[in-house]
Write an enzyme that holds these catalytic residues in place. Structure first.
Site, PDB file in Angstrom:
ATOM      1  N   TYR A 264      38.241  40.855  36.349  1.00 39.04           N
ATOM      2  CA  TYR A 264      39.201  41.536  37.234  1.00 39.04           C
ATOM      3  C   TYR A 264      39.242  40.876  38.613  1.00 39.04           C
ATOM      4  O   TYR A 264      40.309  40.563  39.139  1.00 39.04           O
ATOM      5  CB  TYR A 264      38.809  43.008  37.361  1.00 39.04           C
ATOM      6  CG  TYR A 264      39.846  43.873  38.036  1.00 39.04           C
ATOM      7  CD1 TYR A 264      41.024  44.218  37.373  1.00 39.04           C
ATOM      8  CD2 TYR A 264      39.660  44.352  39.323  1.00 39.04           C
ATOM      9  CE1 TYR A 264      41.978  45.023  37.986  1.00 39.04           C
ATOM     10  CE2 TYR A 264      40.609  45.156  39.946  1.00 39.04           C
ATOM     11  CZ  TYR A 264      41.760  45.498  39.266  1.00 39.04           C
ATOM     12  OH  TYR A 264      42.705  46.284  39.872  1.00 39.04           O
TER      13      TYR A 264
ATOM     14  N   SER B 106      44.908  43.802  44.350  1.00 36.16           N
ATOM     15  CA  SER B 106      43.798  44.751  44.493  1.00 36.16           C
ATOM     16  C   SER B 106      42.959  44.325  45.700  1.00 36.16           C
ATOM     17  O   SER B 106      42.971  43.147  46.074  1.00 36.16           O
ATOM     18  CB  SER B 106      42.923  44.705  43.233  1.00 36.16           C
ATOM     19  OG  SER B 106      41.665  45.294  43.477  1.00 36.16           O
TER      20      SER B 106
HETATM   21  P1  NAD Z   1      46.925  52.412  34.773  1.00 34.13           P
HETATM   22  O1  NAD Z   1      45.928  52.017  33.746  1.00 34.13           O
HETATM   23  O2  NAD Z   1      47.061  53.851  35.102  1.00 34.13           O
HETATM   24  O3  NAD Z   1      48.371  51.830  34.388  1.00 34.13           O
HETATM   25  C1  NAD Z   1      48.525  50.500  33.978  1.00 34.13           C
HETATM   26  C2  NAD Z   1      49.899  50.289  33.405  1.00 34.13           C
HETATM   27  O4  NAD Z   1      49.986  48.941  32.908  1.00 34.13           O
HETATM   28  C3  NAD Z   1      50.187  51.201  32.228  1.00 34.13           C
HETATM   29  O5  NAD Z   1      51.556  51.545  32.222  1.00 34.13           O
HETATM   30  C4  NAD Z   1      49.864  50.309  31.019  1.00 34.13           C
HETATM   31  O6  NAD Z   1      50.517  50.723  29.843  1.00 34.13           O
HETATM   32  C5  NAD Z   1      50.395  48.978  31.530  1.00 34.13           C
HETATM   33  N1  NAD Z   1      49.887  47.800  30.842  1.00 34.13           N
HETATM   34  C6  NAD Z   1      48.591  47.435  30.659  1.00 34.13           C
HETATM   35  N2  NAD Z   1      48.537  46.292  29.933  1.00 34.13           N
HETATM   36  C7  NAD Z   1      49.824  45.931  29.673  1.00 34.13           C
HETATM   37  C8  NAD Z   1      50.427  44.844  28.992  1.00 34.13           C
HETATM   38  N3  NAD Z   1      49.679  43.904  28.395  1.00 34.13           N
HETATM   39  N4  NAD Z   1      51.779  44.772  28.940  1.00 34.13           N
HETATM   40  C9  NAD Z   1      52.544  45.717  29.527  1.00 34.13           C
HETATM   41  N5  NAD Z   1      52.026  46.778  30.188  1.00 34.13           N
HETATM   42  C10 NAD Z   1      50.686  46.870  30.264  1.00 34.13           C
HETATM   43  O7  NAD Z   1      46.559  51.565  36.069  1.00 34.13           O
HETATM   44  P2  NAD Z   1      46.976  51.730  37.602  1.00 34.13           P
HETATM   45  O8  NAD Z   1      45.790  52.261  38.315  1.00 34.13           O
HETATM   46  O9  NAD Z   1      48.271  52.433  37.723  1.00 34.13           O
HETATM   47  O10 NAD Z   1      47.091  50.181  37.988  1.00 34.13           O
HETATM   48  C11 NAD Z   1      48.326  49.527  38.178  1.00 34.13           C
HETATM   49  C12 NAD Z   1      48.058  48.216  38.889  1.00 34.13           C
HETATM   50  O11 NAD Z   1      47.390  48.482  40.126  1.00 34.13           O
HETATM   51  C13 NAD Z   1      47.133  47.261  38.126  1.00 34.13           C
HETATM   52  O12 NAD Z   1      47.570  45.933  38.299  1.00 34.13           O
HETATM   53  C14 NAD Z   1      45.797  47.463  38.800  1.00 34.13           C
HETATM   54  O13 NAD Z   1      44.971  46.324  38.694  1.00 34.13           O
HETATM   55  C15 NAD Z   1      46.217  47.716  40.230  1.00 34.13           C
HETATM   56  N6  NAD Z   1      45.233  48.421  41.035  1.00 34.13           N
HETATM   57  C16 NAD Z   1      44.884  49.706  40.763  1.00 34.13           C
HETATM   58  C17 NAD Z   1      43.946  50.322  41.568  1.00 34.13           C
HETATM   59  C18 NAD Z   1      43.505  51.739  41.342  1.00 34.13           C
HETATM   60  O14 NAD Z   1      42.565  52.187  42.033  1.00 34.13           O
HETATM   61  N7  NAD Z   1      44.111  52.507  40.435  1.00 34.13           N
HETATM   62  C19 NAD Z   1      43.343  49.637  42.625  1.00 34.13           C
HETATM   63  C20 NAD Z   1      43.726  48.324  42.860  1.00 34.13           C
HETATM   64  C21 NAD Z   1      44.672  47.736  42.064  1.00 34.13           C
END
Ligand code: NAD
Length: 266
Positions: free
Chosen positions: A162, A149
């Site tokens: 986070y 991130s």
């Molecule tokens: P999201 O919440 O839409 O999806 C997260 C996914 O992880 C889901 O499939 C959920 O079921 C799964 N998950 C959560 N906990 C779990 C566990 N204990 N075991 C197995 N699966 C698990 O989130 P996203 O926005 O798609 O984020 C995905 C990644 O990208 C994350 O690591 C997040 O930190 C990172 N990220 C997202 C953003 C953003 O703006 N969306 C920005 C920076 C980083």
């Protein structure tokens, strides 16, 4: 120069954690379209079964369901065993699962802090370890890509667990990259900025907040999951064959200190 029309990941076996929605789902579509067989992971199987039906088909066989909680060692052991058995091997893992809890740091409970670290840090460590064990045993030049991130480096008040977890992921990537570089195993991460996914429903579904977030981004818009998937695919592909231990920021310029766009300093 002859342009190769072969899909980049034809015949490759790819495990993607947290792939039931959001960025992970986009990564799964991306790899399947490029010819890979993927193993889908999240805690619940039902969403993964529905997603598998929508993925591009590959001639090598069906995509695999590897449900389980990536913060729990027993689950990770079982889901890796299932993915490797049903895929018939493993070439790439995408450590994407992650979540956040937003609370003032002086009120954050220990259990909330620890639950974020358990998924975002311990989960990456556990799944990387099982992949490495398999690759070292079978002499595979595997690739790990982690979804980090912008908060790997940008501090974010209220996101104590986070921010700490993504900072830890940055150094975990560099440590693993150095430790296994001589074996031909590469480890990198993609650090997204603000991306439209279910994780961000609170502001993406509110026009005023959406505009407020967009105004803070130098490119004046959030990113979409496909833009993250494309960067992940690059770091997992042969096109990045000499890159390891790096964080690729995919953030519309968020890490460029946008406040300095206009000269308010001397
Ligand atoms: P999201 O919440 O839409 O999806 C997260 C996914 O992880 C889901 O499939 C959920 O079921 C799964 N998950 C959560 N906990 C779990 C566990 N204990 N075991 C197995 N699966 C698990 O989130 P996203 O926005 O798609 O984020 C995905 C990644 O990208 C994350 O690591 C997040 O930190 C990172 N990220 C997202 C953003 C953003 O703006 N969306 C920005 C920076 C980083």
């Amino acid at each position: 120069m002859t342009l190769s029309l072969k899909p980049r990941f034809k015949g490759q076996k790819v495990l993607i954690t947290g792939s039931s929605q959001g960025i992970g789902e986009a990564i799964a579509h991306f790899f399947a379209k490029e010819g890979a067989r993927v193993a889908l992971n999240a805690r619940q199987e039902d969403k993964l079964l529905a997603l598998r039906k929508k993925l591009a088909k590959v001639p090598e066989g069906e995509h695999v369901i590897a449900a389980g909680d990536i913060s729990k060692e027993k689950d990770v052991e079982a889901l890796f065993a299932k993915a490797i058995k049903e895929l018939g091997g493993l070439d790439i893992i995408i450590n994407n699962a992650g979540f956040l809890i937003n609370a003032p740091s002086d009120e954050m409970t220990l259990s909330d802090f620890e639950s974020v670290m358990a998924v975002n840090v311990t989960g990456v460590m556990l799944s990387s370890r099982y992949a490495l064990q398999y690759w070292l045993k079978h002499n595979v030049k595997g690739r790990i890509v982690v979804t980090s991130s912008v908060h790997e480096t940008i501090p974010k008040p209220g996101y104590l667990g986070y921010s700490a977890s993504k900072g830890a992921v940055g150094n975990m990537v560099r440590t693993l990259a150095l430790e296994y570089a001589s074996r031909g195993i590469r480890v990198n991460s993609v650090a997204p900025g603000a991306i439209v996914t279910p994780m961000n429903d609170a502001w993406t579904k509110d026009p005023e907040q959406y505009k407020a977030v967009s105004d803070h981004i130098p490119m004046k818009r959030p990113g979409n999951s496909d833009e993250i998937a494309a960067a992940v695919a690059f770091l997992a592909s042969e096109e990045s064959s000499y890159i390891t231990g790096q964080t690729l920021y995919v953030d519309g310029g968020l890490t460029l200190y946008g406040d300095f766009e206009k000269n308010w300093s001397s």
